[in-house]
Structures are given as C-alpha cells and as structure tokens.
Scaffold this motif. Structure first.
Motif, PDB file in Angstrom:
ATOM      1  N   GLN A 145      17.854  40.110  52.148  1.00  0.00           N
ATOM      2  CA  GLN A 145      17.485  39.079  51.384  1.00  0.00           C
ATOM      3  C   GLN A 145      17.577  39.398  49.899  1.00  0.00           C
ATOM      4  OE1 GLN A 145      15.345  36.299  53.211  1.00  0.00           O
ATOM      5  NE2 GLN A 145      15.290  35.095  51.384  1.00  0.00           N
ATOM      6  N   PHE A 146      18.341  38.406  49.015  1.00  0.00           N
ATOM      7  CA  PHE A 146      18.270  38.746  47.740  1.00  0.00           C
ATOM      8  C   PHE A 146      17.295  38.071  46.859  1.00  0.00           C
ATOM      9  CE2 PHE A 146      22.752  40.060  49.026  1.00  0.00           C
ATOM     10  CZ  PHE A 146      22.698  40.948  48.298  1.00  0.00           C
ATOM     11  N   PHE A 147      16.732  38.657  46.209  1.00  0.00           N
ATOM     12  CA  PHE A 147      15.822  38.378  45.178  1.00  0.00           C
ATOM     13  C   PHE A 147      16.189  38.206  43.646  1.00  0.00           C
ATOM     14  CE2 PHE A 147      13.477  39.265  49.030  1.00  0.00           C
ATOM     15  CZ  PHE A 147      12.334  38.393  48.978  1.00  0.00           C
ATOM     16  N   HIS A 148      16.007  37.357  42.759  1.00  0.00           N
ATOM     17  CA  HIS A 148      16.134  37.201  41.536  1.00  0.00           C
ATOM     18  C   HIS A 148      15.093  38.392  40.905  1.00  0.00           C
ATOM     19  CE1 HIS A 148      18.992  33.925  41.082  1.00  0.00           C
ATOM     20  NE2 HIS A 148      18.224  33.495  42.052  1.00  0.00           N
ATOM     21  N   VAL A 149      15.522  39.136  39.766  1.00  0.00           N
ATOM     22  CA  VAL A 149      14.646  40.039  39.169  1.00  0.00           C
ATOM     23  C   VAL A 149      14.210  39.338  37.772  1.00  0.00           C
ATOM     24  CG1 VAL A 149      14.188  42.260  38.187  1.00  0.00           C
ATOM     25  CG2 VAL A 149      15.457  42.030  40.360  1.00  0.00           C
ATOM     26  N   PHE A 150      13.149  38.806  37.603  1.00  0.00           N
ATOM     27  CA  PHE A 150      12.943  38.242  36.114  1.00  0.00           C
ATOM     28  C   PHE A 150      11.620  39.252  35.460  1.00  0.00           C
ATOM     29  CE2 PHE A 150      14.236  34.282  38.363  1.00  0.00           C
ATOM     30  CZ  PHE A 150      15.213  34.052  37.503  1.00  0.00           C
ATOM     31  N   LYS A 151      11.778  39.303  34.105  1.00  0.00           N
ATOM     32  CA  LYS A 151      10.744  39.936  33.393  1.00  0.00           C
ATOM     33  C   LYS A 151      10.057  38.742  32.404  1.00  0.00           C
ATOM     34  CE  LYS A 151       8.361  43.595  31.691  1.00  0.00           C
ATOM     35  NZ  LYS A 151       7.746  42.798  30.521  1.00  0.00           N
ATOM     36  N   SER A 152       8.862  38.913  32.603  1.00  0.00           N
ATOM     37  CA  SER A 152       8.019  37.687  31.542  1.00  0.00           C
ATOM     38  C   SER A 152       7.665  38.664  30.396  1.00  0.00           C
ATOM     39  CB  SER A 152       6.911  37.311  32.322  1.00  0.00           C
ATOM     40  OG  SER A 152       6.129  36.565  31.417  1.00  0.00           O
ATOM     41  N   ASN A 153       8.356  38.422  29.313  1.00  0.00           N
ATOM     42  CA  ASN A 153       8.138  39.083  27.914  1.00  0.00           C
ATOM     43  C   ASN A 153       6.750  38.622  27.227  1.00  0.00           C
ATOM     44  OD1 ASN A 153      10.630  40.598  28.168  1.00  0.00           O
ATOM     45  ND2 ASN A 153      11.640  38.534  27.767  1.00  0.00           N
ATOM     46  N   SER A 154       6.506  37.044  27.410  1.00  0.00           N
ATOM     47  CA  SER A 154       5.444  36.451  27.052  1.00  0.00           C
ATOM     48  C   SER A 154       5.174  35.218  27.874  1.00  0.00           C
ATOM     49  CB  SER A 154       5.596  36.138  25.685  1.00  0.00           C
ATOM     50  OG  SER A 154       6.445  35.151  25.517  1.00  0.00           O
ATOM     51  N   TYR A 155       4.243  34.282  27.616  1.00  0.00           N
ATOM     52  CA  TYR A 155       3.908  33.376  28.601  1.00  0.00           C
ATOM     53  C   TYR A 155       5.125  32.158  27.969  1.00  0.00           C
ATOM     54  CZ  TYR A 155      -0.881  34.652  29.901  1.00  0.00           C
ATOM     55  OH  TYR A 155      -1.793  35.293  30.474  1.00  0.00           O
ATOM     56  N   THR A 156       5.901  32.453  27.067  1.00  0.00           N
ATOM     57  CA  THR A 156       6.997  31.461  26.810  1.00  0.00           C
ATOM     58  C   THR A 156       8.266  32.154  26.903  1.00  0.00           C
ATOM     59  OG1 THR A 156       6.676  31.715  24.643  1.00  0.00           O
ATOM     60  CG2 THR A 156       5.373  29.919  25.628  1.00  0.00           C
ATOM     61  N   SER A 157       8.415  33.302  27.055  1.00  0.00           N
ATOM     62  CA  SER A 157       9.616  33.929  27.127  1.00  0.00           C
ATOM     63  C   SER A 157       9.963  34.848  28.388  1.00  0.00           C
ATOM     64  CB  SER A 157       9.787  34.886  25.948  1.00  0.00           C
ATOM     65  OG  SER A 157      10.970  35.629  25.955  1.00  0.00           O
ATOM     66  N   THR A 158      11.277  34.551  29.051  1.00  0.00           N
ATOM     67  CA  THR A 158      11.467  35.246  30.155  1.00  0.00           C
ATOM     68  C   THR A 158      12.892  35.708  30.143  1.00  0.00           C
ATOM     69  OG1 THR A 158       9.844  33.828  31.531  1.00  0.00           O
ATOM     70  CG2 THR A 158      11.607  35.003  32.961  1.00  0.00           C
ATOM     71  N   SER A 159      13.099  36.907  30.638  1.00  0.00           N
ATOM     72  CA  SER A 159      14.549  37.603  30.756  1.00  0.00           C
ATOM     73  C   SER A 159      14.848  37.718  32.331  1.00  0.00           C
ATOM     74  CB  SER A 159      14.735  38.809  29.932  1.00  0.00           C
ATOM     75  OG  SER A 159      13.479  39.754  30.274  1.00  0.00           O
ATOM     76  N   ASN A 160      16.200  37.646  32.099  1.00  0.00           N
ATOM     77  CA  ASN A 160      16.704  37.835  33.545  1.00  0.00           C
ATOM     78  C   ASN A 160      17.526  38.926  33.621  1.00  0.00           C
ATOM     79  OD1 ASN A 160      18.441  37.312  35.982  1.00  0.00           O
ATOM     80  ND2 ASN A 160      19.777  35.807  34.952  1.00  0.00           N
TER      81      ASN A 160
END
Length: 352
Positions: A184-199
């Motif tokens: 199963q593949f999962f996206h990896v996201f990183k939340s940098n703040s409540y309004t900014s997310t990186s892929n």
C-alpha cells in the motif's frame, strides 16, 4: 450498468504543497516496522479474474448507475470512543479485509481524546461493510494513538507537534504480491505550520500477514520511495495484471492533478527499484529511466482530464470486459466518475 459492492471513500487531495529536499533511499534494512495482533474476522474472497493484457471489445458500455445503497458510517460498535475518519483505502490479504484511514480522531461524549494521522481497522462482515473492528484506534497512549503505519526515525520526533507533524495518508487500495503479502502506498506530507504543508513524495508500506497467529506486520524500507522530484507511483491507483503491478500517479506539481502517469514492475520485484519501467504514452514505449519532470508532460500521460483527479480505484471488470477506473474528482461536488480501457495503458474513455 455498473454494479459496485465496495464502499468507495474519498477525500480532496491536498494542494499548494511546497518543495522539500529528497530523502535518500536505503533498502538494506527496514526504516520502520511494527506488528499488530489483528482480529480474526474472515471475509470471502472472490477468485480474481485473469484477463489478458489487451481485452476487446468492451461490453455493456452504457454505464448507468442502477441503484445506490447507503451502508452508513463505518464504525466499531465495541469502541468506547466516537471515531471520525478521513480518506482511506481497503486491502484484501489472507481472507481479511483491512481498511486504512487518514486522520483519525476520537471523542468521549464530545470531549476530544486522541488523534493520529492514519489508522487501521478490519472488516467484521462482508454483508455489512460498515461494521469494523478497530485495530489501532481503540487504546489510548500518553500522546494519543500510534499510527498504523510506523514512523521512521526522521518522523518520530515530530509526533507530538500537531502543527509540524508528518502525515502518512492513503487514498487508494493495496495490491497483493502473494496470498499473505500486499503493498500500500502512502503520501508523505510534512506540516510546517497550521497553514503550510510540504509534499515529500510517497512511501511504500509492505504488509505481511501471519494467518496462524493473526499478526500483521507493516514495514517501510525507506522514508520516501518516490520523492517529490518525480511522480508518486501507486498513490493514485494500482492493479495487477498477469503478475505485473501497474502503479498510477497524478502529476500534481505541473498539471494540477489532471495528468496520470504509470509505472510497472513484476510483483515479486516490487522492492527492486531498478526493475521498474515507466511509460511514455507519446511514444508508446517503456523505459527503465525514471522521469524527473521540470514541466508538464501531458503527451506522456496515459490519462489527461480537464477536471483534476483525486482518488482512484482500478480493476478488470468481467461484466464490461474492460479495465475500469472509478475515481473521485477534485472538486467539492461529491462526484464519482468512470473511465474504461482495453489495456492498463489505455486508451481511456471517460463515460460518466
């Protein structure tokens, strides 16, 4: 007519992601691994059809929805908490039906108690698809729940930071490599703040089931499998044809999720990345060279749409004698659509 027994869950794909340095692969030892004792509920598995790579002509292409059935909210009646789940995908392995969900929150009489970025449940009954047995969201820990898919050493320190956490999210189904193993593949996201997310790209979770002890082991060979400099193969949809896994990816960076690209690999070589081949629809050829796009490659895509794609489920339909893609568009209109094709690489026809 389309006859759909499975529940299809969808969520709007995250947008506005930011670039992040690529994490180097290292598959010598698993980057993370965890084992669970899961409930022993068995669900019947229909023998998978064995279609040819190319099937034609397609049948019953009127594709009208005959009826809809509301199965209600998916929940575990024995879980003392009220659970809210986002997104998700299912996985059939060893006569068990496993559900993965994205953000999962637990409340006790309206009071927030715990959350995690992904969770795992087991279907209790084939005839009642909404009836679950929660495997990873039924016990409280000092910081909440443990995620079903284990964190790597890079991700673990951020587990207590809601505004700066790592998020492992899936929007599609798994594919089996053996009777007791699936991917199963999962996206990896990183939340940098409540309004900014990186892929960061995506990660491959390898599921191994011991049917004798009802133990499920989930491993990740690396933090990132396909980094954000290429396409997240397997995160949009996947299917197996004659022992070959076809892994589909959206181009969210340059096409806004309107183009779909595909890679293929033998199921027994799924962790051998030098065995992967990548398709270019403009030349109708496969190459071992992984694309590193710097602009939109619409002509190389196996599908291209004027509406952004969001989540997809792909399979061969004996009733239609065609490969089907049932997908949710990325507009907030709760609309599912259907495309069909004579082969895993198309040409794809959108019919509804």
């Amino acid at each position: 007519m389309v006859y759909i027994k499975d529940i299809l869950l969808a969520t709007i794909a995250i947008s506005g992601v930011l670039a992040t340095p690529v994490v180097k692969r290292d598959t010598a030892t698993p980057a993370a691994s965890v084992s669970y004792a899961i409930p022993s509920y068995l669900t019947p598995v229909r023998p998978a059809p064995n279609p040819s790579y190319y099937v034609w002509p397609a049948n019953n292409t009127d594709f009208v929805v005959e009826s809809l059935e509301d199965f209600g909210k998916q929940e575990d009646p024995d879980n003392p908490l009220t659970i809210y789940r986002d997104g998700g995908g299912s996985c059939n392995i060893g006569n068990r039906t496993i559900w993965f969900f994205c953000d999962t929150l637990g409340y006790d009489n309206g009071t927030f108690k715990a959350m995690t970025d992904n969770s795992l449940s087991v279907a209790q009954s084939f005839d009642e698809p909404s009836l679950l047995a929660d495997a990873t969201s039924n016990s409280l820990y000092s910081y909440g729940w443990q995620p079903a898919v284990p964190y790597t050493s890079e991700e673990y320190p951020w587990r207590n930071w809601p505004s700066q956490r790592f998020m492992l999210w899936t929007y599609t189904n798994c594919f089996q490599t053996t009777d007791t193993q699936a991917v199963q593949f999962f996206h990896v996201f990183k939340s940098n703040s409540y309004t900014s997310t990186s892929n960061w790209g995506n990660t491959m979770a390898i599921l191994n089931l011991d049917p004798n002890t009802n133990t499920l082991t989930i491993s990740r060979n690396e933090q990132v499998t396909f980094p954000n400099t290429t396409y997240s193969y397997g995160s949009f949809a996947s299917m197996v044809v004659n022992g070959v896994a076809f892994l589909y990816a959206l181009d969210n960076t340059y096409s806004g999720g309107k183009d779909v690209h595909v890679a293929r690999v033998a199921t027994w070589q799924v962790t051998q990345y030098n065995k992967y081949q990548y398709y270019d629809a403009s030349t109708k050829t496969w190459s071992y060279t992984q694309p590193q796009p710097t602009a939109r490659r619409q002509s190389a895509a196996v599908m291209s749409n004027w509406i952004p794609y969001s989540t997809g489920s792909m399979f061969y339909s004996e009733y239609h004698n065609a490969y089907l893609l049932i997908y949710f568009d990325n507009w907030a209109d709760s609309t599912f659509k259907v495309s069909y094709a004579p082969s895993p690489v198309g040409p794809w026809t959108c019919v509804m």
